[in-house]
Structure formats: structure tokens, C-alpha cells
Design a protein around this motif. Sequence first.
Motif, PDB file in Angstrom:
ATOM      1  N   VAL A 217       0.851  -1.203   0.000  1.00 25.90           N
ATOM      2  CA  VAL A 217       0.000   0.000   0.000  1.00 25.90           C
ATOM      3  C   VAL A 217       0.883   1.247   0.000  1.00 25.90           C
TER       4      VAL A 217
ATOM      5  N   PHE B 129      -3.548  14.792  -3.644  1.00 23.23           N
ATOM      6  CA  PHE B 129      -4.504  15.915  -3.536  1.00 23.23           C
ATOM      7  C   PHE B 129      -3.975  17.056  -2.648  1.00 23.23           C
TER       8      PHE B 129
ATOM      9  N   ALA C 284      -3.767  11.482  10.568  1.00 20.23           N
ATOM     10  CA  ALA C 284      -3.577  10.234  11.316  1.00 20.23           C
ATOM     11  C   ALA C 284      -3.829   9.052  10.405  1.00 20.23           C
ATOM     12  N   GLY C 285      -3.245   7.926  10.755  1.00 16.17           N
ATOM     13  CA  GLY C 285      -3.527   6.686  10.040  1.00 16.17           C
ATOM     14  C   GLY C 285      -2.563   6.401   8.908  1.00 16.17           C
ATOM     15  N   ASP C 286      -3.013   5.551   8.001  1.00 19.31           N
ATOM     16  CA  ASP C 286      -2.151   5.048   6.923  1.00 19.31           C
ATOM     17  C   ASP C 286      -1.504   6.157   6.097  1.00 19.31           C
TER      18      ASP C 286
ATOM     19  N   ALA D 150       1.530   1.229   8.277  1.00 15.03           N
ATOM     20  CA  ALA D 150       0.114   1.222   7.883  1.00 15.03           C
ATOM     21  C   ALA D 150      -0.644   0.037   8.457  1.00 15.03           C
ATOM     22  N   ILE D 151      -0.884   0.073   9.762  1.00 12.97           N
ATOM     23  CA  ILE D 151      -1.689  -0.974  10.400  1.00 12.97           C
ATOM     24  C   ILE D 151      -2.738  -0.326  11.290  1.00 12.97           C
ATOM     25  N   GLN D 152      -3.791  -1.099  11.547  1.00 13.63           N
ATOM     26  CA  GLN D 152      -4.955  -0.560  12.235  1.00 13.63           C
ATOM     27  C   GLN D 152      -4.667  -0.038  13.653  1.00 13.63           C
ATOM     28  N   PRO D 153      -3.892  -0.771  14.507  1.00 13.46           N
ATOM     29  CA  PRO D 153      -3.668  -0.226  15.867  1.00 13.46           C
ATOM     30  C   PRO D 153      -2.970   1.130  15.855  1.00 13.46           C
TER      31      PRO D 153
ATOM     32  N   ALA E 155      -3.221   3.340  13.404  1.00 15.64           N
ATOM     33  CA  ALA E 155      -4.212   4.319  12.916  1.00 15.64           C
ATOM     34  C   ALA E 155      -5.119   4.762  14.067  1.00 15.64           C
TER      35      ALA E 155
HETATM   36  C1  LIG Z   1      -5.839  -6.083   2.393  1.00 17.06           C
HETATM   37  C2  LIG Z   1      -5.531  -5.387   3.695  1.00 17.06           C
HETATM   38  C3  LIG Z   1      -5.353  -6.132   4.847  1.00 17.06           C
HETATM   39  C4  LIG Z   1      -5.053  -5.505   6.051  1.00 17.06           C
HETATM   40  N1  LIG Z   1      -4.905  -6.281   7.166  1.00 17.06           N
HETATM   41  C5  LIG Z   1      -4.615  -5.699   8.334  1.00 17.06           C
HETATM   42  C6  LIG Z   1      -4.452  -6.478   9.514  1.00 17.06           C
HETATM   43  O1  LIG Z   1      -4.579  -7.697   9.505  1.00 17.06           O
HETATM   44  N2  LIG Z   1      -4.155  -5.837  10.670  1.00 17.06           N
HETATM   45  C7  LIG Z   1      -4.022  -4.499  10.738  1.00 17.06           C
HETATM   46  O2  LIG Z   1      -3.754  -3.973  11.811  1.00 17.06           O
HETATM   47  N3  LIG Z   1      -4.163  -3.715   9.644  1.00 17.06           N
HETATM   48  C8  LIG Z   1      -4.467  -4.287   8.440  1.00 17.06           C
HETATM   49  N4  LIG Z   1      -4.615  -3.516   7.312  1.00 17.06           N
HETATM   50  C9  LIG Z   1      -4.403  -2.074   7.429  1.00 17.06           C
HETATM   51  C10 LIG Z   1      -5.628  -1.349   7.981  1.00 17.06           C
HETATM   52  O3  LIG Z   1      -6.727  -1.652   7.152  1.00 17.06           O
HETATM   53  C11 LIG Z   1      -5.343   0.139   7.958  1.00 17.06           C
HETATM   54  O4  LIG Z   1      -4.183   0.402   8.748  1.00 17.06           O
HETATM   55  C12 LIG Z   1      -6.471   0.997   8.519  1.00 17.06           C
HETATM   56  O5  LIG Z   1      -7.660   0.765   7.805  1.00 17.06           O
HETATM   57  C13 LIG Z   1      -6.066   2.476   8.387  1.00 17.06           C
HETATM   58  O6  LIG Z   1      -7.128   3.292   8.744  1.00 17.06           O
HETATM   59  P1  LIG Z   1      -7.215   4.744   8.145  1.00 17.06           P
HETATM   60  O7  LIG Z   1      -8.436   5.338   8.743  1.00 17.06           O
HETATM   61  O8  LIG Z   1      -5.905   5.436   8.303  1.00 17.06           O
HETATM   62  O9  LIG Z   1      -7.370   4.559   6.550  1.00 17.06           O
HETATM   63  P2  LIG Z   1      -8.528   3.834   5.716  1.00 17.06           P
HETATM   64  O10 LIG Z   1      -9.179   2.743   6.499  1.00 17.06           O
HETATM   65  O11 LIG Z   1      -7.911   3.524   4.401  1.00 17.06           O
HETATM   66  O12 LIG Z   1      -9.590   4.994   5.546  1.00 17.06           O
HETATM   67  C14 LIG Z   1      -9.334   6.121   4.741  1.00 17.06           C
HETATM   68  C15 LIG Z   1     -10.639   6.547   4.098  1.00 17.06           C
HETATM   69  O13 LIG Z   1     -10.436   7.802   3.450  1.00 17.06           O
HETATM   70  C16 LIG Z   1     -11.076   7.782   2.186  1.00 17.06           C
HETATM   71  N5  LIG Z   1     -10.402   8.782   1.350  1.00 17.06           N
HETATM   72  C17 LIG Z   1      -9.220   8.656   0.681  1.00 17.06           C
HETATM   73  N6  LIG Z   1      -8.905   9.805   0.053  1.00 17.06           N
HETATM   74  C18 LIG Z   1      -9.889  10.673   0.344  1.00 17.06           C
HETATM   75  C19 LIG Z   1     -10.141  12.038   0.007  1.00 17.06           C
HETATM   76  N7  LIG Z   1      -9.302  12.739  -0.793  1.00 17.06           N
HETATM   77  N8  LIG Z   1     -11.236  12.619   0.509  1.00 17.06           N
HETATM   78  C20 LIG Z   1     -12.101  11.925   1.312  1.00 17.06           C
HETATM   79  N9  LIG Z   1     -11.926  10.653   1.652  1.00 17.06           N
HETATM   80  C21 LIG Z   1     -10.831  10.041   1.180  1.00 17.06           C
HETATM   81  C22 LIG Z   1     -10.930   6.349   1.722  1.00 17.06           C
HETATM   82  O14 LIG Z   1     -11.917   6.036   0.750  1.00 17.06           O
HETATM   83  C23 LIG Z   1     -11.114   5.572   3.022  1.00 17.06           C
HETATM   84  O15 LIG Z   1     -12.459   5.248   3.271  1.00 17.06           O
HETATM   85  C24 LIG Z   1      -4.924  -4.101   6.094  1.00 17.06           C
HETATM   86  C25 LIG Z   1      -5.112  -3.356   4.942  1.00 17.06           C
HETATM   87  C26 LIG Z   1      -5.398  -3.978   3.749  1.00 17.06           C
HETATM   88  C27 LIG Z   1      -5.588  -3.138   2.518  1.00 17.06           C
END
Ligand SMILES: Cc1cc2nc3c(=O)[nH]c(=O)nc-3n(C[C@H](O)[C@H](O)[C@H](O)COP(=O)(O)OP(=O)(O)OC[C@H]3O[C@@H](n4cnc5c(N)ncnc54)[C@H](O)[C@@H]3O)c2cc1C
Length: 253
Positions: free
Chosen positions: A73, A79, A107-109, A125-128, A130
Motif C-alpha cells: 500500500v 490531492f 492520522a492513520g495510513d 500502515a496498520i490498524q492499531p 491508525a
Molecule cells: C488487504 C488489507 C489487509 C489488512 N490487514 C490488516 C491487519 O490484519 N491488521 C491491521 O492492523 N491492519 C491491516 N490492514 C491495514 C488497515 O486496514 C489500515 O491500517 C487501517 O484501515 C487504516 O485506517 P485509516 O483510517 O488510516 O485509513 P482507511 O481505512 O484507508 O480509511 C481512509 C478513508 O479515506 C477515504 N479517502 C481517501 N482519500 C480521500 C479524500 N481525498 N477525501 C475523502 N476521503 C478520502 C478512503 O476512501 C477511506 O475510506 C490491512 C489493509 C489492507 C488493505
Amino acid sequence: MKLSVVEMGDRMVPRMMTAAAGQLIHKWVESQGVKVHLGARAEAISAAGGAMKVKLSNGQTLDCDLLISAAGVRPNIAFLEGSGIKVADGILVDKRMQTSVTGIFAAGDVTEAEGFHSGRPELNAIQPNAVDQARIAALNMLGGDTLLQGSLAINVLDTLGLVSSSFGQWQGVPKSEGGSSVELVDDAHYRYLSLQFAGDVLVGATSIGWTDHVGALRGLIQGRVHLGSWKAALLADPTQFMAAYLAAAQKVA
Ligand SMILES: Cc1cc2nc3c(=O)[nH]c(=O)nc-3n(C[C@H](O)[C@H](O)[C@H](O)COP(=O)(O)OP(=O)(O)OC[C@H]3O[C@@H](n4cnc5c(N)ncnc54)[C@H](O)[C@@H]3O)c2cc1C
């Protein structure tokens, strides 16, 4: 279903776990009927009549009905161009999760927050991470002053029923920086444990086949717990990490 895995690294999970752990996972998936192609890139995909052919860099061609691309990822930060918000591979933030523009937090990924061990911006880039970062950003947006303790690398995998994990500086630290380690390999039972120390502090770990108490490894690392005499005990028998955690991290004052 016949499954093939194509990995451009020289072993499986090269960016997540030690070489020995990657080799054990490789052995396990092959024992489950999976074919693994190492040191090979998928270079071209062609489709004819529903069937696909994947051309590999090693000259081989694989026939397949279904193709899953899982090549990592990358933050989508295009943007932000021209916004004045500083970016590298992700959005750069301070310990309060504030970007280079006052009043704008990230925050987050999408962020490159301070690494737990490196102290430098890192993509983790992992959920905890984020969740931690989002909580800290939210508290500070509301006028608080809460600091990120640093994003920790955490990987937990279930590979066809074989559970593995790695935390922190699983690669270890150089001897010149006080690094030392212990590795336990039990090929026959698909069990593996590697502990990495800096001084008497556990800084990284890799495990395979351990489902109980691996959270204690994270606890020891994230708590920067000084193990004292428990370090020698763990070098002699790394499986005692839960006892070490209870004794060193949960000490009653
Ligand atoms: C296949 C896969 C497996 C995974 N497995 C694990 C796991 O086992 N354990 C773990 O800890 N983590 C895992 N992860 C990582 C985890 O999903 C992420 O770390 C977490 O979702 C990050 O949260 P976030 O809110 O930062 O981003 P996201 O969950 O990606 O949310 C970001 C949101 O912002 C939206 N967005 C993007 N750009 C814009 C914009 N310009 N304007 C408005 N909205 C926008 C997107 O559509 C999305 O909905 C995995 C990820 C993937 C892809």
C-alpha cells in the motif's frame, strides 16, 4: 484449488520477519500444497478466453484462473499538492499529529508518524497505529496536549492455520549499539521464536506457532521494560517470555 505464490524477495515475508521465520513459513505452505516462486517478479499478464497467463521474470509462465495482486500500500497524498502541508512518502506530522500547517492534523495510513524506535518519520500502515494516532489527533484538535509514543511495527499473520507474529525491531540492532539476540528453531513442529535485545530491553521479536501470550512480547517492547536478570534467563530459554513479562513489567511496587 491449486495456489501459487510469486514473491520477488529471496524468501517469504522478507519485510515482516526474520530469514529463518520466512523459511519455516515457506516450508509450511509447501507442505499444504502451495507452490512458491521466490526471486521472481510478475512482469506481464495476458488473458485469452477467460484463462490468464502470468509471465515471470525468471522466464517461467504460470497459467491461472484467478489472480490476486497483493503488492503493498502507498498513501494517496497527491490531492495535497500546493496545500503547503509537508509530505514525504506520507503526510509528515509532529508528536501531536499536527501537520506542518497549524490547525491541520493527520492520522492513520496516510501519515508518516514518528517511529517508536527510530524516532524518525515512518509509514506503519496498520490498524492499531491508525487508532492510536486518530485518538491523539482528536484529543489535540480539542485543545489537549497528548503526545504520540511512536508507531510500532506489528505483524500478525495466519498462513493456512500457522500463526506468526513480529514486533518492533525484529531485525535486531547491531552489537555496537548493545544488540544481542536468541533464536529458537523447531522445524519439526513449526515453532520458532527470535528475541532481540538492546541492553536489557527487548526491542523486537518474531514468533511462529505461538498463539498464547504473544501480546506479552509487544508489552515488553512497548513498555521499554528493563529485564534485569530476566534477560539472561530469556537468552537461556526464550520461551519464558510470559514469566519475564509478569515479573518485570507487572511488578508490584
Ligand atoms: C488487504 C488489507 C489487509 C489488512 N490487514 C490488516 C491487519 O490484519 N491488521 C491491521 O492492523 N491492519 C491491516 N490492514 C491495514 C488497515 O486496514 C489500515 O491500517 C487501517 O484501515 C487504516 O485506517 P485509516 O483510517 O488510516 O485509513 P482507511 O481505512 O484507508 O480509511 C481512509 C478513508 O479515506 C477515504 N479517502 C481517501 N482519500 C480521500 C479524500 N481525498 N477525501 C475523502 N476521503 C478520502 C478512503 O476512501 C477511506 O475510506 C490491512 C489493509 C489492507 C488493505
